[in-house]
Design a protein around this motif. Structure first.
Motif, PDB file in Angstrom:
ATOM      1  N   CYS A 105      -0.130  15.111  10.447  1.00  0.00           N
ATOM      2  CA  CYS A 105      -0.375  14.596   9.094  1.00  0.00           C
ATOM      3  C   CYS A 105      -0.911  15.682   8.171  1.00  0.00           C
ATOM      4  O   CYS A 105      -0.501  15.792   7.010  1.00  0.00           O
ATOM      5  CB  CYS A 105      -1.351  13.425   9.144  1.00  0.00           C
ATOM      6  SG  CYS A 105      -0.675  11.955   9.922  1.00  0.00           S
ATOM      7  N   ALA A 108       1.868  18.297   7.353  1.00  0.00           N
ATOM      8  CA  ALA A 108       2.858  17.752   6.413  1.00  0.00           C
ATOM      9  C   ALA A 108       2.282  17.629   5.013  1.00  0.00           C
ATOM     10  O   ALA A 108       2.950  17.976   4.029  1.00  0.00           O
ATOM     11  CB  ALA A 108       3.347  16.390   6.912  1.00  0.00           C
ATOM     12  N   THR A 109       1.052  17.149   4.905  1.00  0.00           N
ATOM     13  CA  THR A 109       0.461  16.875   3.598  1.00  0.00           C
ATOM     14  C   THR A 109      -0.134  18.122   2.961  1.00  0.00           C
ATOM     15  O   THR A 109       0.218  18.484   1.845  1.00  0.00           O
ATOM     16  CB  THR A 109      -0.627  15.797   3.737  1.00  0.00           C
ATOM     17  OG1 THR A 109      -0.053  14.658   4.371  1.00  0.00           O
ATOM     18  CG2 THR A 109      -1.165  15.397   2.387  1.00  0.00           C
ATOM     19  N   LEU A 124       6.296   5.343  14.349  1.00  0.00           N
ATOM     20  CA  LEU A 124       7.251   6.392  14.007  1.00  0.00           C
ATOM     21  C   LEU A 124       8.297   6.623  15.091  1.00  0.00           C
ATOM     22  O   LEU A 124       9.485   6.743  14.799  1.00  0.00           O
ATOM     23  CB  LEU A 124       6.489   7.684  13.721  1.00  0.00           C
ATOM     24  CG  LEU A 124       7.159   8.688  12.826  1.00  0.00           C
ATOM     25  CD1 LEU A 124       7.595   8.068  11.517  1.00  0.00           C
ATOM     26  CD2 LEU A 124       6.219   9.850  12.568  1.00  0.00           C
ATOM     27  N   GLY A 155      10.186  16.953   9.965  1.00  0.00           N
ATOM     28  CA  GLY A 155       9.312  16.126   9.134  1.00  0.00           C
ATOM     29  C   GLY A 155      10.051  15.529   7.955  1.00  0.00           C
ATOM     30  O   GLY A 155       9.839  14.384   7.579  1.00  0.00           O
ATOM     31  N   ARG A 156      10.922  16.330   7.355  1.00  0.00           N
ATOM     32  CA  ARG A 156      11.719  15.827   6.225  1.00  0.00           C
ATOM     33  C   ARG A 156      12.693  14.742   6.680  1.00  0.00           C
ATOM     34  O   ARG A 156      12.896  13.760   5.971  1.00  0.00           O
ATOM     35  CB  ARG A 156      12.484  16.967   5.569  1.00  0.00           C
ATOM     36  CG  ARG A 156      11.605  17.836   4.725  1.00  0.00           C
ATOM     37  CD  ARG A 156      12.414  18.802   3.908  1.00  0.00           C
ATOM     38  NE  ARG A 156      11.521  19.559   3.062  1.00  0.00           N
ATOM     39  CZ  ARG A 156      11.716  20.808   2.720  1.00  0.00           C
ATOM     40  NH1 ARG A 156      12.798  21.444   3.139  1.00  0.00           N
ATOM     41  NH2 ARG A 156      10.855  21.428   1.947  1.00  0.00           N
ATOM     42  N   VAL A 158      12.286  12.636   9.134  1.00  0.00           N
ATOM     43  CA  VAL A 158      11.487  11.420   9.331  1.00  0.00           C
ATOM     44  C   VAL A 158      11.149  10.800   7.978  1.00  0.00           C
ATOM     45  O   VAL A 158      11.274   9.587   7.786  1.00  0.00           O
ATOM     46  CB  VAL A 158      10.216  11.730  10.146  1.00  0.00           C
ATOM     47  CG1 VAL A 158       9.270  10.541  10.149  1.00  0.00           C
ATOM     48  CG2 VAL A 158      10.579  12.130  11.564  1.00  0.00           C
ATOM     49  N   MET A 159      10.748  11.626   7.030  1.00  0.00           N
ATOM     50  CA  MET A 159      10.411  11.130   5.688  1.00  0.00           C
ATOM     51  C   MET A 159      11.623  10.460   5.037  1.00  0.00           C
ATOM     52  O   MET A 159      11.505   9.413   4.424  1.00  0.00           O
ATOM     53  CB  MET A 159       9.914  12.286   4.822  1.00  0.00           C
ATOM     54  CG  MET A 159       9.511  11.888   3.422  1.00  0.00           C
ATOM     55  SD  MET A 159       9.018  13.305   2.420  1.00  0.00           S
ATOM     56  CE  MET A 159      10.578  14.200   2.326  1.00  0.00           C
ATOM     57  N   TRP A 160      12.789  11.057   5.191  1.00  0.00           N
ATOM     58  CA  TRP A 160      14.004  10.471   4.606  1.00  0.00           C
ATOM     59  C   TRP A 160      14.363   9.149   5.284  1.00  0.00           C
ATOM     60  O   TRP A 160      14.805   8.207   4.626  1.00  0.00           O
ATOM     61  CB  TRP A 160      15.171  11.442   4.691  1.00  0.00           C
ATOM     62  CG  TRP A 160      15.030  12.650   3.793  1.00  0.00           C
ATOM     63  CD1 TRP A 160      14.371  12.710   2.598  1.00  0.00           C
ATOM     64  CD2 TRP A 160      15.534  13.950   4.041  1.00  0.00           C
ATOM     65  NE1 TRP A 160      14.445  13.976   2.092  1.00  0.00           N
ATOM     66  CE2 TRP A 160      15.155  14.763   2.944  1.00  0.00           C
ATOM     67  CE3 TRP A 160      16.270  14.524   5.066  1.00  0.00           C
ATOM     68  CZ2 TRP A 160      15.492  16.103   2.849  1.00  0.00           C
ATOM     69  CZ3 TRP A 160      16.606  15.862   4.972  1.00  0.00           C
ATOM     70  CH2 TRP A 160      16.223  16.635   3.883  1.00  0.00           C
ATOM     71  N   LEU A 162      12.282   7.028   6.617  1.00  0.00           N
ATOM     72  CA  LEU A 162      11.329   6.031   6.114  1.00  0.00           C
ATOM     73  C   LEU A 162      11.630   5.672   4.656  1.00  0.00           C
ATOM     74  O   LEU A 162      11.585   4.496   4.283  1.00  0.00           O
ATOM     75  CB  LEU A 162       9.899   6.543   6.256  1.00  0.00           C
ATOM     76  CG  LEU A 162       9.388   6.720   7.682  1.00  0.00           C
ATOM     77  CD1 LEU A 162       8.061   7.446   7.684  1.00  0.00           C
ATOM     78  CD2 LEU A 162       9.293   5.392   8.394  1.00  0.00           C
ATOM     79  N   ALA A 163      11.951   6.677   3.852  1.00  0.00           N
ATOM     80  CA  ALA A 163      12.252   6.423   2.435  1.00  0.00           C
ATOM     81  C   ALA A 163      13.519   5.586   2.275  1.00  0.00           C
ATOM     82  O   ALA A 163      13.644   4.820   1.318  1.00  0.00           O
ATOM     83  CB  ALA A 163      12.397   7.739   1.688  1.00  0.00           C
TER      84      ALA A 163
END
Length: 183
Positions: A105, A108-109, A124, A155-156, A158-160, A162-163
């Motif tokens: 976390c 990523a942040t 996740l 990470g991207r 996973v983000m995509w 979820l988005a």
């Protein structure tokens, strides 16, 4: 740290309550917002609070101790922010109460690391397994194996996912969140 082992909604509520209790009012015009905007708590002030002080906010002793530990090392964390993500991850792993999920976390942040994945997240691994294989459940190891073709951008990905609204199928009733401060 607040997001460890609890729901995102509970973590956000705890952060809000912690900021209201220890944060200073933010500079700027006052009165335009319905709620006063607060700054995050000063690390020195956070580090001096006893662990029992956090309980009414819903933060149990283990996470409170980790918060205090990290707050006491705030100057080091600022130094570590100049390191590469891999070097920072190695330093963070040495801190008590900080594990793979927290490191993922943070990378990523705070570092914007496109490859950082929060290993150990409750949902996740299932989201990734379902989106990429159609299976309703997966493990952290399977998640990392499925994301291997995207190394450098995991990470991207996973983000995509979820988005885009990917969710693993839910089985059974929702678990009721029992606020700790009412125990």
């Amino acid at each position: 740290i607040l997001g460890q082992r609890i729901t995102a909604g509970e973590a956000l509520r705890q952060w809000r309550d912690l900021t209201r209790a220890l944060g200073e009012p933010a500079p700027g015009p006052v009165g335009r917002l319905p709620h006063e905007l607060r700054l995050p708590p000063d690390p020195a002030r956070l580090a001096t609070q006893p662990t029992w002080w956090f309980h009414p906010l819903g933060i149990e002793v283990k996470r409170a101790a980790t918060l205090k530990e990290i707050a006491g090392r705030a100057p080091r964390l600022h130094e570590w922010s100049q390191l590469t993500p891999a070097a920072a991850a190695a330093k963070l792993a040495l801190l008590p109460g900080v594990g793979e999920w927290t490191i993922g976390c943070v990378l990523a942040t705070a570092f914007g690391d496109p490859d950082a994945v929060a290993v150990g997240d409750f949902h996740l691994k299932n989201v990734v397994a379902h989106a990429l294989t159609g299976r309703p459940r997966g493990t952290d190891e399977e998640m990392l194996q499925l994301l291997q073709p995207y190394a450098g951008q995991r990470g991207r990905v996973v983000m995509w996912l979820l988005a885009d609204g990917h969710r693993a199928p839910a089985f059974g009733p929702r678990q009721r969140v029992l606020p700790m401060q009412r125990w």
